[in-house]
Motif scaffolding. Structure first.
Motif, PDB file in Angstrom:
ATOM      1  N   GLN A 274      -9.182  -0.215  -8.640  1.00 62.41           N
ATOM      2  CA  GLN A 274      -8.766   1.177  -8.545  1.00 62.41           C
ATOM      3  C   GLN A 274      -8.703   1.615  -7.096  1.00 62.41           C
ATOM      4  O   GLN A 274      -9.597   1.319  -6.305  1.00 62.41           O
ATOM      5  N   GLY A 275      -7.620   2.309  -6.775  1.00 61.51           N
ATOM      6  CA  GLY A 275      -7.417   2.829  -5.420  1.00 61.51           C
ATOM      7  C   GLY A 275      -6.535   1.922  -4.597  1.00 61.51           C
ATOM      8  O   GLY A 275      -6.534   0.708  -4.758  1.00 61.51           O
ATOM      9  N   LYS A 276      -5.780   2.556  -3.726  1.00 64.47           N
ATOM     10  CA  LYS A 276      -4.832   1.851  -2.870  1.00 64.47           C
ATOM     11  C   LYS A 276      -5.485   0.703  -2.102  1.00 64.47           C
ATOM     12  O   LYS A 276      -4.975  -0.413  -2.078  1.00 64.47           O
ATOM     13  N   THR A 277      -6.634   0.953  -1.485  1.00 62.22           N
ATOM     14  CA  THR A 277      -7.290  -0.070  -0.662  1.00 62.22           C
ATOM     15  C   THR A 277      -7.695  -1.282  -1.484  1.00 62.22           C
ATOM     16  O   THR A 277      -7.399  -2.424  -1.109  1.00 62.22           O
ATOM     17  N   ALA A 278      -8.337  -1.061  -2.625  1.00 62.19           N
ATOM     18  CA  ALA A 278      -8.778  -2.177  -3.474  1.00 62.19           C
ATOM     19  C   ALA A 278      -7.586  -2.972  -4.006  1.00 62.19           C
ATOM     20  O   ALA A 278      -7.633  -4.206  -4.083  1.00 62.19           O
ATOM     21  N   ILE A 279      -6.518  -2.271  -4.354  1.00 58.20           N
ATOM     22  CA  ILE A 279      -5.328  -2.947  -4.880  1.00 58.20           C
ATOM     23  C   ILE A 279      -4.693  -3.821  -3.813  1.00 58.20           C
ATOM     24  O   ILE A 279      -4.389  -4.993  -4.045  1.00 58.20           O
ATOM     25  N   VAL A 280      -4.494  -3.274  -2.637  1.00 60.96           N
ATOM     26  CA  VAL A 280      -3.860  -4.047  -1.565  1.00 60.96           C
ATOM     27  C   VAL A 280      -4.740  -5.225  -1.156  1.00 60.96           C
ATOM     28  O   VAL A 280      -4.232  -6.330  -0.904  1.00 60.96           O
ATOM     29  N   GLU A 281      -6.050  -5.023  -1.108  1.00 60.64           N
ATOM     30  CA  GLU A 281      -6.953  -6.142  -0.790  1.00 60.64           C
ATOM     31  C   GLU A 281      -6.796  -7.258  -1.816  1.00 60.64           C
ATOM     32  O   GLU A 281      -6.745  -8.437  -1.453  1.00 60.64           O
TER      33      GLU A 281
ATOM     34  N   GLY B 159       0.812  -1.217   0.000  1.00 62.90           N
ATOM     35  CA  GLY B 159       0.000   0.000   0.000  1.00 62.90           C
ATOM     36  C   GLY B 159       0.843   1.264   0.000  1.00 62.90           C
ATOM     37  O   GLY B 159       0.406   2.308  -0.481  1.00 62.90           O
ATOM     38  N   SER B 160       2.073   1.164   0.488  1.00 66.28           N
ATOM     39  CA  SER B 160       2.936   2.345   0.566  1.00 66.28           C
ATOM     40  C   SER B 160       3.383   2.848  -0.808  1.00 66.28           C
ATOM     41  O   SER B 160       3.830   3.978  -0.930  1.00 66.28           O
ATOM     42  N   ILE B 161       3.242   2.028  -1.855  1.00 65.96           N
ATOM     43  CA  ILE B 161       3.692   2.472  -3.181  1.00 65.96           C
ATOM     44  C   ILE B 161       2.543   2.930  -4.079  1.00 65.96           C
ATOM     45  O   ILE B 161       2.791   3.429  -5.163  1.00 65.96           O
ATOM     46  N   TYR B 162       1.304   2.730  -3.645  1.00 71.35           N
ATOM     47  CA  TYR B 162       0.140   3.131  -4.442  1.00 71.35           C
ATOM     48  C   TYR B 162      -0.505   4.374  -3.832  1.00 71.35           C
ATOM     49  O   TYR B 162      -0.287   4.695  -2.672  1.00 71.35           O
ATOM     50  N   ILE B 163      -1.348   5.041  -4.641  1.00 69.53           N
ATOM     51  CA  ILE B 163      -2.128   6.177  -4.149  1.00 69.53           C
ATOM     52  C   ILE B 163      -3.604   5.887  -4.411  1.00 69.53           C
ATOM     53  O   ILE B 163      -3.945   4.886  -5.059  1.00 69.53           O
ATOM     54  N   ASP B 164      -4.465   6.756  -3.933  1.00 67.89           N
ATOM     55  CA  ASP B 164      -5.905   6.503  -4.036  1.00 67.89           C
ATOM     56  C   ASP B 164      -6.426   6.490  -5.471  1.00 67.89           C
ATOM     57  O   ASP B 164      -7.497   5.953  -5.730  1.00 67.89           O
TER      58      ASP B 164
ATOM     59  N   ILE C  61       5.350  12.240  -6.675  1.00 68.22           N
ATOM     60  CA  ILE C  61       4.354  13.071  -5.994  1.00 68.22           C
ATOM     61  C   ILE C  61       4.915  13.416  -4.618  1.00 68.22           C
ATOM     62  O   ILE C  61       5.229  12.527  -3.831  1.00 68.22           O
ATOM     63  N   SER C  62       5.062  14.680  -4.353  1.00 75.80           N
ATOM     64  CA  SER C  62       5.584  15.168  -3.066  1.00 75.80           C
ATOM     65  C   SER C  62       6.921  14.509  -2.722  1.00 75.80           C
ATOM     66  O   SER C  62       7.117  14.000  -1.613  1.00 75.80           O
ATOM     67  N   GLU C  63       7.827  14.499  -3.704  1.00 72.80           N
ATOM     68  CA  GLU C  63       9.183  13.975  -3.525  1.00 72.80           C
ATOM     69  C   GLU C  63       9.246  12.471  -3.283  1.00 72.80           C
ATOM     70  O   GLU C  63      10.253  11.948  -2.804  1.00 72.80           O
ATOM     71  N   ALA C  64       8.179  11.737  -3.592  1.00 75.86           N
ATOM     72  CA  ALA C  64       8.180  10.273  -3.468  1.00 75.86           C
ATOM     73  C   ALA C  64       7.675   9.668  -4.771  1.00 75.86           C
ATOM     74  O   ALA C  64       6.714  10.166  -5.368  1.00 75.86           O
ATOM     75  N   TRP C  65       8.310   8.590  -5.223  1.00 74.52           N
ATOM     76  CA  TRP C  65       7.871   7.897  -6.430  1.00 74.52           C
ATOM     77  C   TRP C  65       6.805   6.887  -6.049  1.00 74.52           C
ATOM     78  O   TRP C  65       7.021   6.051  -5.170  1.00 74.52           O
ATOM     79  N   VAL C  66       5.652   6.977  -6.694  1.00 72.95           N
ATOM     80  CA  VAL C  66       4.534   6.069  -6.440  1.00 72.95           C
ATOM     81  C   VAL C  66       4.119   5.405  -7.744  1.00 72.95           C
ATOM     82  O   VAL C  66       4.430   5.897  -8.834  1.00 72.95           O
ATOM     83  N   CYS C  67       3.395   4.320  -7.623  1.00 73.38           N
ATOM     84  CA  CYS C  67       2.905   3.589  -8.783  1.00 73.38           C
ATOM     85  C   CYS C  67       1.468   4.036  -9.063  1.00 73.38           C
ATOM     86  O   CYS C  67       0.578   3.817  -8.242  1.00 73.38           O
ATOM     87  N   THR C  68       1.268   4.666 -10.222  1.00 75.81           N
ATOM     88  CA  THR C  68      -0.082   5.098 -10.582  1.00 75.81           C
ATOM     89  C   THR C  68      -0.805   4.035 -11.403  1.00 75.81           C
ATOM     90  O   THR C  68      -2.028   3.976 -11.391  1.00 75.81           O
ATOM     91  N   ASN C  69      -0.044   3.220 -12.131  1.00 73.11           N
ATOM     92  CA  ASN C  69      -0.634   2.183 -12.980  1.00 73.11           C
ATOM     93  C   ASN C  69       0.214   0.923 -12.902  1.00 73.11           C
ATOM     94  O   ASN C  69       1.446   0.998 -12.927  1.00 73.11           O
ATOM     95  N   ASP C  70      -0.462  -0.233 -12.832  1.00 71.08           N
ATOM     96  CA  ASP C  70       0.212  -1.523 -12.665  1.00 71.08           C
ATOM     97  C   ASP C  70      -0.592  -2.553 -13.456  1.00 71.08           C
ATOM     98  O   ASP C  70      -1.801  -2.680 -13.254  1.00 71.08           O
ATOM     99  N   MET C  71       0.067  -3.253 -14.375  1.00 76.32           N
ATOM    100  CA  MET C  71      -0.600  -4.296 -15.165  1.00 76.32           C
ATOM    101  C   MET C  71       0.209  -5.583 -15.066  1.00 76.32           C
ATOM    102  O   MET C  71       1.424  -5.567 -15.306  1.00 76.32           O
TER     103      MET C  71
END
Length: 127
Positions: free
Chosen positions: A47-54, A30-35, A108-118
């Motif tokens: 879609q969204g951090k919660t759904a992805i981690v679940e 969850g730390s690498i994804y955003i909402d 985003i805010s000096e941190a690299w996050v994953c916006t899309n994952d396939m």
């Protein structure tokens, strides 16, 4: 030897970090994804951090190990990084399987996050 471009360094570091977390404790991803992140897992959309981690935490295996065969990274015109990974994975006592995974990374805010994952297993069903 020439130094790798920054996008290669960031992409490679992300890939190493992602699979280390995935293999050891998927619930920490969850730390690498955003909402607004999107995941396509074997054709299923999340879609969204919660759904992805679940989804990732609910995958039906006790242990997994990824082995990366190749990875490629490119900068995008909007200052993101596109990463493509090819490798093999071993789940529990199942045979080794090939996989492909692509990521779009955004700062985003000096941190690299994953916006899309396939993700797709490299299974060919010609039946």
């Amino acid at each position: 030897m020439a130094e790798q471009p920054l996008w290669e360094q960031i992409g490679s570091s992300f890939v190493q970090h992602y699979y280390q977390m995935f293999d050891n404790d998927r619930s920490q991803l969850g730390s690498i994804y955003i909402d607004t992140s999107c995941l396509t897992w074997e054709g299923q959309q999340f879609q969204g951090k919660t759904a992805i981690v679940e989804k990732l935490a609910s995958l039906p295996f006790a242990k997994i190990a990824h082995s990366i065969t190749a990875q490629d990274h490119q900068p995008t015109p909007d200052s993101c990084i596109l990463s493509m990974v090819v490798g093999q994975l071993k789940v529990d006592e199942d045979p080794i399987m090939g996989f492909h995974q692509s990521f779009i990374l955004k700062n985003i805010s000096e941190a690299w996050v994953c916006t899309n994952d396939m993700f797709r297993l490299a299974i060919h069903n010609f039946g």
